[in-house]
Design an enzyme around this catalytic site. Structure first.
Site, mmCIF file in Angstrom:
data_model
loop_
_atom_site.group_PDB
_atom_site.id
_atom_site.type_symbol
_atom_site.label_atom_id
_atom_site.label_comp_id
_atom_site.label_asym_id
_atom_site.label_seq_id
_atom_site.Cartn_x
_atom_site.Cartn_y
_atom_site.Cartn_z
ATOM 1 N N ASP A 10 5.729 -1.446 -2.973
ATOM 2 C CA ASP A 10 5.034 -2.668 -2.605
ATOM 3 C C ASP A 10 5.842 -3.308 -1.478
ATOM 4 O O ASP A 10 7.006 -2.967 -1.256
ATOM 5 C CB ASP A 10 4.937 -3.592 -3.828
ATOM 6 C CG ASP A 10 4.120 -4.835 -3.528
ATOM 7 O OD1 ASP A 10 3.188 -4.764 -2.718
ATOM 8 O OD2 ASP A 10 4.444 -5.893 -4.098
ATOM 9 N N LEU A 11 5.249 -4.260 -0.790
ATOM 10 C CA LEU A 11 5.937 -4.878 0.355
ATOM 11 C C LEU A 11 6.604 -6.193 -0.035
ATOM 12 O O LEU A 11 7.830 -6.300 -0.078
ATOM 13 C CB LEU A 11 4.941 -5.108 1.494
ATOM 14 C CG LEU A 11 5.500 -5.783 2.759
ATOM 15 C CD1 LEU A 11 6.558 -4.904 3.401
ATOM 16 C CD2 LEU A 11 4.367 -6.073 3.738
ATOM 17 N N ASP A 12 5.817 -7.183 -0.346
ATOM 18 C CA ASP A 12 6.335 -8.519 -0.610
ATOM 19 C C ASP A 12 7.162 -8.541 -1.889
ATOM 20 O O ASP A 12 6.693 -8.116 -2.948
ATOM 21 C CB ASP A 12 5.188 -9.521 -0.737
ATOM 22 C CG ASP A 12 4.385 -9.639 0.549
ATOM 23 O OD1 ASP A 12 4.954 -9.330 1.601
ATOM 24 O OD2 ASP A 12 3.191 -10.014 0.477
ATOM 25 N N THR A 18 8.403 -11.768 2.000
ATOM 26 C CA THR A 18 7.362 -12.489 2.736
ATOM 27 C C THR A 18 6.510 -13.314 1.782
ATOM 28 O O THR A 18 5.612 -14.034 2.223
ATOM 29 C CB THR A 18 6.449 -11.514 3.501
ATOM 30 O OG1 THR A 18 5.834 -10.630 2.563
ATOM 31 C CG2 THR A 18 7.245 -10.701 4.513
ATOM 32 N N LYS A 46 0.419 -12.608 -6.950
ATOM 33 C CA LYS A 46 1.209 -11.453 -6.550
ATOM 34 C C LYS A 46 0.465 -10.153 -6.825
ATOM 35 O O LYS A 46 -0.036 -9.932 -7.927
ATOM 36 C CB LYS A 46 2.556 -11.453 -7.279
ATOM 37 C CG LYS A 46 3.518 -12.518 -6.765
ATOM 38 C CD LYS A 46 4.902 -12.364 -7.396
ATOM 39 C CE LYS A 46 5.895 -13.344 -6.777
ATOM 40 N NZ LYS A 46 7.233 -13.186 -7.381
ATOM 41 N N SER A 115 0.507 -1.558 -0.602
ATOM 42 C CA SER A 115 0.458 -3.020 -0.626
ATOM 43 C C SER A 115 -0.965 -3.528 -0.464
ATOM 44 O O SER A 115 -1.781 -2.928 0.240
ATOM 45 C CB SER A 115 1.332 -3.581 0.498
ATOM 46 O OG SER A 115 1.158 -4.967 0.637
ATOM 47 N N ALA A 116 -1.231 -4.675 -1.108
ATOM 48 C CA ALA A 116 -2.543 -5.309 -0.956
ATOM 49 C C ALA A 116 -2.661 -6.042 0.372
ATOM 50 O O ALA A 116 -3.760 -6.385 0.812
ATOM 51 C CB ALA A 116 -2.779 -6.280 -2.105
ATOM 52 N N LYS A 146 -4.881 -4.821 -7.460
ATOM 53 C CA LYS A 146 -4.081 -4.532 -8.645
ATOM 54 C C LYS A 146 -4.444 -5.568 -9.716
ATOM 55 O O LYS A 146 -4.734 -6.711 -9.376
ATOM 56 C CB LYS A 146 -2.591 -4.630 -8.304
ATOM 57 C CG LYS A 146 -2.154 -3.708 -7.162
ATOM 58 C CD LYS A 146 -0.738 -4.075 -6.707
ATOM 59 C CE LYS A 146 -0.335 -3.312 -5.444
ATOM 60 N NZ LYS A 146 0.977 -3.726 -4.917
ATOM 61 N N GLU A 170 7.732 -2.218 -7.724
ATOM 62 C CA GLU A 170 6.835 -3.376 -7.749
ATOM 63 C C GLU A 170 7.560 -4.626 -8.223
ATOM 64 O O GLU A 170 8.499 -4.551 -9.006
ATOM 65 C CB GLU A 170 5.668 -3.109 -8.715
ATOM 66 C CG GLU A 170 4.364 -2.781 -8.026
ATOM 67 C CD GLU A 170 3.725 -3.961 -7.309
ATOM 68 O OE1 GLU A 170 4.216 -5.089 -7.453
ATOM 69 O OE2 GLU A 170 2.722 -3.752 -6.615
ATOM 70 N N ASP A 171 7.097 -5.786 -7.722
ATOM 71 C CA ASP A 171 7.692 -7.056 -8.159
ATOM 72 C C ASP A 171 6.717 -7.914 -8.951
ATOM 73 O O ASP A 171 7.078 -9.009 -9.384
ATOM 74 C CB ASP A 171 8.199 -7.847 -6.954
ATOM 75 C CG ASP A 171 7.067 -8.480 -6.160
ATOM 76 O OD1 ASP A 171 6.030 -7.807 -5.967
ATOM 77 O OD2 ASP A 171 7.220 -9.648 -5.752
#
Length: 978
Positions: A10-12, A18, A46, A115-116, A146, A170-171
């Protein structure tokens, strides 16, 4: 499950933070819509698509928008977000992201973003990491948010890798759910309390073990290996290959062994007494018991010696391994197993068991729970019964004292069509699954066992119900996830406490083994227990806590793991009432701590600890009633915790009360010699137990003086920081009228001083009048190898030969009170007169030798203490008393010798001092240290010392390196030549 070949991020919140920019943009939009939107609300967004995020905000405000209005709103939010991130740079990458991505790529792992966010590709470019990814799957490629697994399944497809061979990072809980639904391993990055369904959770990549993700083996210098089978090694290997997680210890025996081979799962803090025998820890039923049969032959190594055999202990991850090749009349069968006691969940024990046959044959597996328990002074399980709950074996027992414990065993079989029959049978106190399969040749079969253990000490209404529920949860989570969590917990330990030695592989290995042994018995789950003298290796010494903990083990934890150090210190606070009862028993006031302490603090040491090997009669010893220095050792430990950690809450949570009660005891015990105008400490036994009931033992008097001085300092500290608490405490314990007397004794206690000519400090009054002979001469008089040299008639009693370091302990503990010349004179005098009949002795002589500038002489003693459990070179019996097991105090002595001795670490609580004294064969030493809440790395060679402050440090502690005063800012280093 195959090896990991793909990694999806995932990104954020995983690669870059971000998320705060998204939050600011959504909050701005919510404000325009007159909807209150908090950071807690933002958690729901998220991992969710942009449209669904807007819908959640509208729901919070009870509002609706037309479809075109939604489109304009999301575009507006995205515009603000892009405005916010326009200036994002690689500096905003989260810690260790690039090293981890690089590590994976170097090992052939393919990487994808999942990522979404519809801006993911642009952000990767700005962060300068786009080239590290093989694929990017973002909100422009998928339509479902997700927790739908679409994004991760699409990423796996883009990489060309099956989902089962991918790991997701994932966060968000929605993302974790998506990854699990996709059939992937999921590692959460963030809060474990939120990411509960992840296989593993870390706060950031900075604390993640990179090799663990790919299940790469630990480095060879963390692996203890014994090749070849020797039946006589069972007792030694049981201790040598021990596993432990602070809650339970499991001896390093083979799965088919039974009580005759000293199999033991020793439960920390659960004690029991059978009749008039000594009270000792309870060994739980063995949930790992497993034995195979083929062609009518039972594959038990003790009855059917393997053609090839290897036993291993992975110290880095605390995993026991075994591999054996059995040859039968018609076949060759290879058996492999690995097991661990979870550090992440102390109630869990897990084992993976595998076998492979050279030829097709029917094979029978007998595995279950063995209730035939090895005891030294048992039996302790007075009432044992077994049952089945669904497919689980449940064995519950009650001890003689009424404590309850339950072991639940669950099994996960993956044999496919080869599975034939399974039945559960009871064989005495053993409950067994009999599983028969028609095994194919050259196919490896695997089954996994989950063993759950609960007792009535765990604060649960029903240990049986708790164990059954726990077992179900463990089976649901699966072996790999449980292993990952356990192994990561051990990796985290090593990251803060490993000591790296240059130029000495043998010393390096022994030192790491010592650190492992210190950790295995440390109570992570409670502050009401401490580390027994033999760890969790069995019932030796009644599983009791001695002075060993404060003086030999605590320093390691103080400087590397203050949280565990606090648990050890708090144990003494919780057992204060037991110390009060003991003082009253002997007619004294205050707190006289137990020489052998169990869970209540009452002394379980008897007056007859040794049996005369010649007459068979018990011998009166004076460990229990005359080793009063134990109370001073407790004071020392508490005050050292405060000095090194700076955490004075320990004083307000029982520590101050303990110190004052110990001071009161010493005043009650002491004699005042009016003719000499001084207080003396008479009729005691010091660390040297070969000479009992002596007067003015130098170490004891020095330790008592330290305790009294500490009591005065504590009184001043309490009055200065919290006068209300000070007055309430001294009134509650009724000590106000004794404070002046304690202060007076502090200044008037006699402490033996160095002789003005020889500089030698007499160990006790009259020591110099004893027979002076060489140790070799004394040993020539021994008639039985197990005879006790102390006591009333022991060979050493009338000589200057001492059991262990005594004056030398004083010179180490109170090193700043004595000159270099005094320390040297006493080391040279007492060293040839020391028999080293205790494993505590060698480490002290190493420390003093290093302190006086003789690290080469110290090295031999360092190796003696560091290898004691590896070599098995220690006494198994004192008289007829079995004293085998591990030696955590010696292990602590090894760490102290290396770090406090060779590494030159020392502190008075105000300044952290580092003055290395490396042995010639060491080219360098590299260790970590925690001091007053700040963490440092120390790298020393024979010519310079480099100190690096952790980037997380909040303050700059005062340091003195090779005589130079320093204050090093967070994230910076300084090098000092010496």
């Amino acid at each position: 499950m195959g090896a990991i070949r793909g990694a999806i991020f995932d990104l954020d919140g995983v690669l870059v933070d971000t998320a705060r920019y998204h939050y600011l943009a959504w909050k701005r939009l919510a404000g325009e819509l007159h909807i209150e939107f908090t950071s807690e609300d933002n958690e729901r967004l998220k991992g969710v698509s942009r449209v669904r995020s807007l819908e959640i905000i509208l729901e919070l405000g009870g509002k609706t928008l037309a479809q075109d209005e939604k489109a304009r709103a999301t575009e507006k939010k995205n515009g603000w977000y892009l405005e916010y991130i326009r200036n994002i740079t690689p500096n905003e990458l989260l810690p260790e992201v690039v090293p981890f991505l690089t590590y994976l790529r170097e090992r052939g792992v393919k990487l994808s973003l999942g990522s979404a966010s519809k801006n993911a590709a642009a952000i990767l470019d700005k962060l300068a990491i786009a080239s590290l990814f093989d694929a990017v799957v973002d909100g422009n490629h998928v339509s479902k948010a997700k927790p739908d697994p679409e994004v991760f399944l699409a990423a796996a497809e883009a990489l060309g890798i099956p989902p089962a061979q991918c790991v997701v990072f994932e966060d968000a809980s929605a993302g974790v759910e998506a990854g699990k639904t996709a059939g992937m391993t999921v590692i959460g990055v963030g809060d474990p309390a939120v990411l509960t369904q992840a296989d593993l959770v870390v706060k950031s990549f900075a604390e993640l073990s990179f090799p663990l993700v790919l299940e790469e083996p630990s480095p060879p210098d963390f692996l203890l290996t014994a090749t070849g089978f020797h039946e006589d090694d069972a007792e030694l290997n049981g201790s040598k290959f021990l596993l432990g997680n602070g809650y339970v210890g499991y001896r390093g025996t083979l799965e088919e062994y039974r009580k005759e081979s000293q199999v033991a799962a020793t439960v920390a803090g659960l004690y029991d007494q059978a009749g008039d025998a000594w009270r000792e820890p309870v060994n739980a039923p063995n949930g790992f018991y497993t034995v195979l049969s083929a062609g009518g032959e039972v594959l038990n190594a003790l009855q059917h010696a393997p053609a090839w055999h290897q036993q291993t202990l992975d110290m880095r991850r605390a995993v026991h391994g075994r591999e054996s090749v059995f040859k039968t009349g018609a076949n060759e069968i290879r058996v492999r197993s690995e097991r661990f006691l979870s550090l992440d969940d102390v109630h869990l024990m897990a084992m993976k068991y595998q076998f492979k046959l050279a030829r097709a044959e029917r094979l029978v597996i007998r595995t279950g729970v063995d209730g035939e328990v090895w005891d030294i002074n048992g039996p302790h399980l007075a009432d044992l019964h077994a049952s089945q709950v669904e497919d689980r074996i449940v064995v519950s027992a009650r001890t003689n004292e009424g404590h309850r414990l339950t072991v639940v065993e669950a099994i996960d079989l993956d044999f496919g069509l080869d599975f034939v029959t399974q039945r559960v049978v009871a064989d005495g106190k053993t409950v067994i699954r009999e599983i028969s399969i028609d095994a194919e040749p050259d196919r490896e079969y695997t089954f996994v066992k989950f063993v759950s253990l609960f007792t009535s000490n765990d604060g649960v209404p029903s240990p049986e119900l708790a164990a059954v529920e726990h077992s179900a949860a463990a089976s649901q989570r699966g072996y790999r996830a449980l292993y990952l969590r356990h192994a990561q917990a051990w990796e985290a330990r090593w990251s803060r406490s490993d000591v790296v030695v240059g130029g000495d592989p043998e010393g390096q290995f022994a030192l790491r083994y010592s650190i492992y042994q210190l950790y295995h018995a440390a109570p992570v789950h409670t502050d009401k227990l401490s580390i027994p003298a033999r760890g969790l290796s069995g019932q030796t010494y009644k599983g009791a806590i001695f002075w060993d903990t404060e003086m030999f083990m605590l320093p390691f934890f103080l400087y590397t793991n203050p949280a565990l150090a606090r648990n050890l210190v708090k144990y003494r606070c919780h057992t204060l009432d037991g110390a009060r009862r003991k003082a009253a028993e002997y007619g004294y006031r205050g707190a006289f701590y137990a020489w052998e302490s169990q869970e209540t603090g009452d002394d379980v040491c008897t007056h007859f600890n040794v049996t005369d090997v010649f007459t068979g009669r018990p011998m009166r010893t004076y460990f229990r009633d005359k080793q009063i220095h134990i109370s001073a050792d407790v004071v020392y430990g508490i005050w050292q915790y405060y000095l090194i950690t700076g955490d004075d809450s320990i004083l307000f949570e029982g520590g101050a009360e303990v110190i004052l009660e110990c001071a009161r005891f010493f005043y009650s015990y002491a004699y005042f010699k009016t003719g000499k105008h001084r207080f003396e400490i008479l009729d005691v036994t010091g660390p040297d137990e070969y000479h009992e009931r002596v007067n003015n033992n130098a170490f004891t008097n020095s330790a008592v003086k330290y305790s009294l001085d500490t009591a005065v300092r504590v009184l001043d500290h309490l009055q200065r920081t919290d006068d209300r608490y000070y007055n309430a405490l001294i009134d509650r314990i009724g000590i106000r009228d004794e404070l002046a007397a304690i202060r007076g004794m502090s200044g008037g206690l006699y402490v033996p001083a160095p002789d003005p000519d020889s500089l030698v400090i007499e160990q006790f009054d009259g020591y110099e009048r004893l027979e002076d002979l060489a140790l070799k001469e004394l040993k020539s008089r021994i008639k039985n190898p197990n005879e006790y040299l102390g006591g009333g008639c022991g060979l050493a009693t009338t000589t200057k030969i001492i059991k262990q370091a005594d004056v030398a302990v004083m010179l180490h503990v109170f090193k700043n009170d004595y000159s270099h010349e005094v320390k040297r004179a006493n080391w040279q005098y007492y060293e040839p007169r020391t028999e080293h009949g205790s494993s505590l002795s060698a480490g002290i002589y190493a420390l003093v030798a290093a302190d006086i500038g003789e690290p080469d002489r110290a090295y031999g003693y360092f190796m003696k203490t560091a290898t004691i459990d590896l070599s098995g070179d220690y006494k198994r019996f004192v008289g007829t008393l079995y004293i085998g097991g591990t030696h955590p105090a010696a292990n602590g002595g090894a760490w102290m010798s290396a770090v406090l001795g060779f590494g030159g670490l020392n502190s008075d609580g105000d300044v952290l001092k580092i003055k290395p004294s490396l042995p010639p064969r060491w080219s360098s030493i590299d260790y970590r240290v925690s001091f007053r809440g700040q963490d440092y790395r120390v790298e020393a060679t024979h010519g310079e010392v480099k100190i690096t402050a952790s980037p997380d440090n909040k303050a700059a502690a005062r340091l003195e390196v090779a005589g130079k005063l320093l204050q090093i800012a967070a994230g910076t280093s300084e090098t000092v030549r010496w």
